[in-house]
Design a protein around this motif. Sequence first.
Motif, PDB file in Angstrom:
ATOM      1  N   ALA A 147      41.218  52.604  15.281  1.00 15.88           N
ATOM      2  CA  ALA A 147      41.986  52.258  16.480  1.00 15.88           C
ATOM      3  C   ALA A 147      43.382  52.870  16.447  1.00 15.88           C
TER       4      ALA A 147
ATOM      5  N   ILE B 283      45.248  51.247  22.834  1.00 12.76           N
ATOM      6  CA  ILE B 283      43.957  50.923  22.242  1.00 12.76           C
ATOM      7  C   ILE B 283      42.929  50.754  23.356  1.00 12.76           C
TER       8      ILE B 283
ATOM      9  N   ILE C 197      36.368  52.785  20.957  1.00  7.43           N
ATOM     10  CA  ILE C 197      36.235  52.600  19.513  1.00  7.43           C
ATOM     11  C   ILE C 197      34.807  52.187  19.169  1.00  7.43           C
TER      12      ILE C 197
END
Length: 79
Positions: A8, A71, A76
């Motif tokens: 991340a 993020i 991810i």
Amino acid sequence: MIAYGYVALRQFPKFERHVLAAEMRNAMWEVLRLIVVCNKRYHKKTTLQDLDAQLDLLRTQVRISKQLGYIDFKAIRNK
């Protein structure tokens, strides 16, 4: 958590990698350290309180990073 965190943190812009990302990296390692210490101690109350405070700090940093758009949890998960 740390392996996921490093993935991340690679998404952060270059100018934030040395400030916010470094703080988050340190917080993750501190949480791990406190977990290990807590597992080894007989009297755990103060260590658990320290762990709780550090975990709240890390949660807040993650929320701020998400709000700033650093993020993307969906990206991810796909990696």
